[in-house]
Design an enzyme around this catalytic site. Structure first.
Site, PDB file in Angstrom:
ATOM      1  N   ASP A 100      -2.037  10.835  -2.478  1.00  0.00           N
ATOM      2  CA  ASP A 100      -2.351   9.778  -3.445  1.00  0.00           C
ATOM      3  C   ASP A 100      -2.649  10.332  -4.828  1.00  0.00           C
ATOM      4  O   ASP A 100      -2.479   9.641  -5.832  1.00  0.00           O
ATOM      5  CB  ASP A 100      -3.529   8.929  -2.957  1.00  0.00           C
ATOM      6  CG  ASP A 100      -3.049   7.939  -1.918  1.00  0.00           C
ATOM      7  OD1 ASP A 100      -2.833   8.355  -0.765  1.00  0.00           O
ATOM      8  OD2 ASP A 100      -2.837   6.775  -2.271  1.00  0.00           O
ATOM      9  N   ASN A 127      -5.555  12.364   0.005  1.00  0.00           N
ATOM     10  CA  ASN A 127      -4.679  11.541   0.855  1.00  0.00           C
ATOM     11  C   ASN A 127      -5.569  10.805   1.839  1.00  0.00           C
ATOM     12  O   ASN A 127      -6.799  10.985   1.869  1.00  0.00           O
ATOM     13  CB  ASN A 127      -3.628  12.412   1.550  1.00  0.00           C
ATOM     14  CG  ASN A 127      -2.534  11.567   2.199  1.00  0.00           C
ATOM     15  OD1 ASN A 127      -1.962  10.686   1.564  1.00  0.00           O
ATOM     16  ND2 ASN A 127      -2.266  11.789   3.475  1.00  0.00           N
ATOM     17  N   LYS A 128      -4.957   9.972   2.659  1.00  0.00           N
ATOM     18  CA  LYS A 128      -5.689   9.128   3.607  1.00  0.00           C
ATOM     19  C   LYS A 128      -6.778   9.891   4.358  1.00  0.00           C
ATOM     20  O   LYS A 128      -6.549  11.025   4.793  1.00  0.00           O
ATOM     21  CB  LYS A 128      -4.672   8.525   4.585  1.00  0.00           C
ATOM     22  CG  LYS A 128      -5.222   7.646   5.673  1.00  0.00           C
ATOM     23  CD  LYS A 128      -6.117   6.542   5.173  1.00  0.00           C
ATOM     24  CE  LYS A 128      -5.494   5.669   4.125  1.00  0.00           C
ATOM     25  NZ  LYS A 128      -6.487   4.831   3.394  1.00  0.00           N
ATOM     26  N   GLN A 179      -2.717   2.575   9.835  1.00  0.00           N
ATOM     27  CA  GLN A 179      -1.382   2.650   9.209  1.00  0.00           C
ATOM     28  C   GLN A 179      -0.417   3.469  10.070  1.00  0.00           C
ATOM     29  O   GLN A 179       0.788   3.241  10.044  1.00  0.00           O
ATOM     30  CB  GLN A 179      -1.477   3.294   7.813  1.00  0.00           C
ATOM     31  CG  GLN A 179      -2.153   2.438   6.762  1.00  0.00           C
ATOM     32  CD  GLN A 179      -3.646   2.708   6.667  1.00  0.00           C
ATOM     33  OE1 GLN A 179      -4.281   3.070   7.653  1.00  0.00           O
ATOM     34  NE2 GLN A 179      -4.220   2.513   5.494  1.00  0.00           N
ATOM     35  N   ARG A 227       0.844  -1.193   0.000  1.00  0.00           N
ATOM     36  CA  ARG A 227       0.000   0.000   0.000  1.00  0.00           C
ATOM     37  C   ARG A 227       0.881   1.245   0.000  1.00  0.00           C
ATOM     38  O   ARG A 227       2.096   1.141   0.122  1.00  0.00           O
ATOM     39  CB  ARG A 227      -0.943  -0.019   1.215  1.00  0.00           C
ATOM     40  CG  ARG A 227      -0.182  -0.422   2.485  1.00  0.00           C
ATOM     41  CD  ARG A 227      -0.588   0.240   3.711  1.00  0.00           C
ATOM     42  NE  ARG A 227      -0.491   1.668   3.648  1.00  0.00           N
ATOM     43  CZ  ARG A 227       0.657   2.350   3.781  1.00  0.00           C
ATOM     44  NH1 ARG A 227       1.809   1.753   3.994  1.00  0.00           N
ATOM     45  NH2 ARG A 227       0.664   3.659   3.728  1.00  0.00           N
ATOM     46  N   GLY A 228       0.213   2.423  -0.101  1.00  0.00           N
ATOM     47  CA  GLY A 228       0.965   3.664  -0.246  1.00  0.00           C
ATOM     48  C   GLY A 228       1.115   3.927  -1.738  1.00  0.00           C
ATOM     49  O   GLY A 228       1.469   3.015  -2.504  1.00  0.00           O
TER      50      GLY A 228
HETATM   51  O1  MRU Z   1      -4.740   3.258   1.965  1.00  0.00           O
HETATM   52  P1  MRU Z   1      -3.256   3.467   1.958  1.00  0.00           P
HETATM   53  O2  MRU Z   1      -2.590   2.921   3.161  1.00  0.00           O
HETATM   54  O3  MRU Z   1      -2.624   2.977   0.678  1.00  0.00           O
HETATM   55  O4  MRU Z   1      -3.087   5.034   1.993  1.00  0.00           O
HETATM   56  C1  MRU Z   1      -1.795   5.579   1.935  1.00  0.00           C
HETATM   57  C2  MRU Z   1      -1.776   7.043   2.057  1.00  0.00           C
HETATM   58  O5  MRU Z   1      -2.779   7.695   2.147  1.00  0.00           O
HETATM   59  C3  MRU Z   1      -0.433   7.709   1.993  1.00  0.00           C
HETATM   60  O6  MRU Z   1      -0.435   8.871   2.755  1.00  0.00           O
HETATM   61  C4  MRU Z   1      -0.141   8.070   0.532  1.00  0.00           C
HETATM   62  O7  MRU Z   1      -0.251   6.948  -0.293  1.00  0.00           O
HETATM   63  C5  MRU Z   1       1.175   8.669   0.360  1.00  0.00           C
HETATM   64  S1  MRU Z   1       2.415   7.497   0.713  1.00  0.00           S
HETATM   65  C6  MRU Z   1       3.822   7.747   0.176  1.00  0.00           C
END
Ligand code: MRU
Length: 333
Positions: free
Chosen positions: A232, A242-243, A191, A46-47
């Site tokens: 994202d 973003n998250k 996370q 993820r990320g």
């Molecule tokens: O749902 P996830 O864990 O993939 O979400 C990740 C995020 O929101 C991160 O902040 C984003 O991908 C940037 S990571 C380098």
């Protein structure tokens, strides 16, 4: 101490299964693109940057599987459309898969597996180099007197290949001066508590875990200097997905008059979208919020709204730090 969430060998993609952290650090070998789709959906990998690598890796695995088949290219394109369905918000996935579709269109069948691997390899190098450059740009841009950081979700080595985005900047600053990091646990999939605390401990950086609803009080009581997160998808006008919970922090930063920084590679900028309302926000399963550790915590048949991301409006973002430069509001990508 280097952590590599995703690696490639000549025949497989290897990932750390992030759903098992912080209890178990287990690397899983993936040879079937369908297994990689499952891993992306389940957040084993993820990320945004790591999802891009995993998606490109899945396409490469599919190319190996279908290489000897009739209708090789059609089968591969169908596999890519399945990979595209895995997660909708991080643009890095589509960026990588579009590039592979271009390669399919312009490469003879007997060279395709090789060319896709070459691209995958170049993407690993890009992510590594860009995360290093983002860390340097963040170090140079963020005021030297800032020592108290608040972050959300996980944006470190686990989310990328290399140093990370926001957490990469934090780690780099910690090499130069003593800092303290406050980490939002990041409900519902944690996370922050499971992954960011794990990474910060590996780097011996002083960190305090808080629940997401403690952010305002923490900013006030601990005199947080700035908030720093990843992204994202960043639109042409700077609106940033973003998250889920990131927008809360952007609003708090404005209220408390502290900077709110986004750190992301240039590949996270989506110039095809004018503004944040155009971003496809992933909705996830109800069980992620009706259950905790398999225990039901809401009445039967509770209706839910479980978006995985939110969009911080550009005017709440002080600066966007990429590997190329630091952009300041108003943004014109
Ligand atoms: O749902 P996830 O864990 O993939 O979400 C990740 C995020 O929101 C991160 O902040 C984003 O991908 C940037 S990571 C380098």
């Amino acid at each position: 101490m280097k952590i590599y969430s995703i690696l490639r060998s000549k025949t497989a993609i290897l990932i750390i299964d992030q759903t098992l952290l912080p209890h178990m650090e287990k690397r899983v070998e993936i040879r079937d693109y369908r297994k990689m789709i499952e891993a992306i959906k389940a957040l084993r990998i993820r990320g945004a940057p790591a999802i891009g690598l995993a998606g490109a890796g899945a396409a490469w695995l599919a190319s190996i599987e279908f290489e000897k088949d009739e209708q090789f290219k059609q089968k591969l394109l169908k596999a890519i459309s399945e990979i595209e369905q895995s997660r909708p918000t991080a643009v890095n996935l589509f960026h990588a898969l579009n590039k592979i579709k271009d390669i399919i269109m312009t490469t003879p069948e007997d060279k395709l597996v090789y060319e896709i691997y070459e691209y995958l390899d170049s993407l690993f190098h890009y992510e590594y180099d860009s995360s290093k450059a983002m860390a340097e740009n963040g170090l140079n841009y963020i005021p030297k007197e800032f020592t108290r950081f608040l972050t959300h979700c996980n944006t470190g080595s686990l989310a990328t290949y290399g140093f990370g985005t926001a957490l990469g900047v934090i780690n780099r600053i910690a090499e130069e001066r003593e800092i303290t990091v406050f980490v939002d646990e990041t409900r519902p999939l944690l996370q922050g508590s499971r992954l960011t605390m794990w990474e910060l401990q590996k780097h011996s950086i002083p960190a305090y875990l808080i629940t997401d609803n403690m952010a305002a009080h923490t900013i006030k009581e601990h005199k947080i200097d700035c908030i720093i997160t990843g992204a994202d998808r960043i639109c042409k006008n700077g609106d940033t997905a973003n998250k889920i919970g990131t927008m809360n922090l952007a609003i708090l930063a404005k209220y408390f008059n502290i900077p709110f920084y986004i750190v992301a590679p240039e590949s996270t900028i989506d110039r095809s979208l004018d503004h944040g309302n155009m971003i496809n926000i992933e909705q996830r399963a109800s069980e992620e919020i009706t259950h905790l550790n398999n225990q039901q915590i809401a009445p039967n048949n509770s209706q839910t709204f479980n978006p995985a991301f939110d969009v911080s409006p550009a005017n709440l973002i002080t600066a966007i730090i990429t590997e190329k430069k630091v952009y300041e509001y108003p943004y014109k990508f």
